[in-house]
Design an enzyme around this catalytic site. Structure first.
Site, PDB file in Angstrom:
ATOM      1  CD  GLU A   1      -2.762  -1.238  -0.089  1.00 55.43           C
ATOM      2  OE1 GLU A   1      -3.003  -0.190  -0.741  1.00 55.43           O
ATOM      3  OE2 GLU A   1      -3.136  -2.371  -0.456  1.00 55.43           O
TER       4      GLU A   1
ATOM      5  CG  HIS B   1      -2.168  -2.800  -8.636  1.00 58.20           C
ATOM      6  ND1 HIS B   1      -3.543  -2.812  -8.521  1.00 58.20           N
ATOM      7  CD2 HIS B   1      -1.701  -2.784  -7.351  1.00 58.20           C
ATOM      8  CE1 HIS B   1      -3.882  -2.809  -7.250  1.00 58.20           C
ATOM      9  NE2 HIS B   1      -2.781  -2.798  -6.521  1.00 58.20           N
TER      10      HIS B   1
END
Length: 465
Positions: A218, A227
């Site tokens: 995170e 991502h």
């Protein structure tokens, strides 16, 4: 204020959903709903497409986009492999498109960042949470010029909170075992903040969800990273356990953070592990085995799984399926009569029934009758009541029924398998062939004609042309 995009809730009749999704009729409504929600959250599937004549095409294209991201076969259909990915616990940040309401690629304009832990999870002590968070930030500071300092009050760059369900940021959590956490890219207000689902079970080890691993992922978002499609990267969206005590930031993530902020201030730049590439012409396997019709190819901390019916290959962490197994397995074989798979590293071995570890393992290979001089097994395969073990340039043969080594062994590998004049890295049985892997090549040995009938590249088994 920076916020994750959220889309209106879609409510449709089952018949409408079944028509929109190109899936078999017997697929459960639950799976259709899961897929619909997944594509909305992570692949920006708009609601109005379901109301148009082009809805089936749009859904198929979004499925293909998702399948492409996870290196699945791009069928545009909700097949078993696709559904399996959708059911994995993961990060709540989308894989497709911007998750900010601001343009561009935000980054912090200063490198001395502050963070504040707003509250804690009751599953860990305050000290344990503090340690996990510190370690997660350290992963990124080692690879970049960034520094991180905790403050106990006042406004921090990155606020860390454990929250549940709808918590006021338009990105509600969904309860246990779904979305684990999410974070916001750099900016004012909520920018950079990281939220962890308080309904998850947070741990320091391999059980449930390791707080350090999820936090490190995170915080990558908090620093501006999206991502990654690399399944070995920290920024891969799906959760996979890795041993925290020996964790090293993968090279893909190092490259990403240094693209944004530049290299580390350290005179020696860090390097990290790279994910093996299936089509690397120099690829060599550590071990191979079959398991109830599937074929497994092990490499370092990963394995490829080949599905005979689907003709697809997927890459996974060993720890994702078997957290109790070590990385770097050296040999494996399937005992078809006992419906067990045995895996070896050093002098230890483990037994699996399906995906479950059998009690009483690991054991020492002396149980097979190996002397102390044998410190590791290179490869193994079982056929017709015998198990063949390959060690250096020799082959040992074990009688599965008598549970002892056959007399007269070991013998040289070429004397038993003419044409296999090399060290064996891995082997498995298919039809009437032993498939021997040595370096980047494999040898197909027909045990009926007792000769090698084919020599080819090993990664042909991973669908590399």
């Amino acid at each position: 204020m920076f916020r994750l995009k959220t889309l209106p809730l879609l409510i449709f009749l089952h018949t409408q959903l079944a028509n929109a999704f190109p899936v078999p009729e017997h697929l459960e409504e639950k799976n259709i709903k899961t897929a619909e929600n997944y594509l909305r959250k992570f692949y920006n599937l708009p609601s109005n497409q379901f109301r148009s004549s082009r809805n089936a095409t749009m859904v198929a294209e979004k499925l293909k986009e998702m399948q492409r991201f996870f290196s699945l076969a791009e069928t545009g259909k909700l097949d078993a492999a696709t559904m399996g990915i959708m059911e994995m616990p993961r990060c709540g940040v989308p894989d497709s498109g911007d998750f900010l309401l601001t343009p561009g690629s935000p980054k912090w304009t200063h490198t001395n960042l502050t963070y504040r832990i707003i509250n804690h999870t009751p599953q860990l002590s305050r000290a344990e949470v503090k340690t996990a968070i510190e370690k997660a930030f350290h992963v990124w500071s080692v690879a970049s010029p960034l520094t991180f300092t905790e403050i106990l009050q006042g406004e921090a760059d990155i606020n860390i909170a454990f929250v549940s369900r709808d918590h006021g940021d338009n990105s509600p959590f969904d309860g246990p075992n779904g979305i684990l956490a999410h974070a916001f890219q750099p900016g004012q207000g909520i920018g950079g903040d990281a939220h962890f689902d308080s309904e998850e079970t947070w741990t320091q080890d391999s059980k449930n969800y390791n707080l350090f691993l999820v936090a490190a992922h995170e915080f990558g978002h908090s620093l501006g990273l999206s991502h990654s499609t690399d399944p070995g990267a920290l920024m891969y969206p799906n959760y996979a356990y890795r041993e925290p005590s020996t964790y090293s930031l993968p090279q893909d993530d190092i490259n990403g953070i240094q693209t944004i902020y530049g290299p580390s201030d350290n005179p020696i730049q860090p390097t990290g592990p790279s994910t093996p590439k299936a089509c690397d012409p120099h690829l060599r396997f550590d071990a191979t085995t079959t398991l109830r019709g599937e074929i497994y190819f092990f490499k370092d901390k990963y394995f490829w799984r080949r599905h005979p019916q689907l003709r697809t290959v997927d890459l996974n962490f060993i720890s994702l399926f078997w957290p109790f197994l070590p990385n770097g397995l050296q040999a494996a074989y399937e005992d078809f009569d006992r419906d067990l798979v045995f895996l070896f590293k050093g002098r230890q071995y483990w037994a699996l029934s399906g995906y479950d570890l059998q009690q009483g393992y690991p054991r020492d290979i002396s149980n097979y009758g190996f002397p102390r001089s044998v410190q590791a097994i290179d490869a193994a395969v079982s056929y017709n009541g015998k198990t063949y073990f390959f060690i250096n340039n020799q082959c040992w043969r074990y009688d599965n029924q008598r549970r002892s080594m056959d007399p007269g062994y070991p013998k040289s590998i070429p004397s038993m398998f003419p044409g296999v004049n090399c060290r064996v890295d891995a082997v498995f049985l298919q039809d009437s062939f032993f498939l021997f892997f040595s370096g980047p090549q494999y040898f197909a040995f027909n045990f009926v004609s007792h000769r090698v009938t084919r020599v080819a590249r090993s990664n042909l088994w991973l669908n590399c042309s």
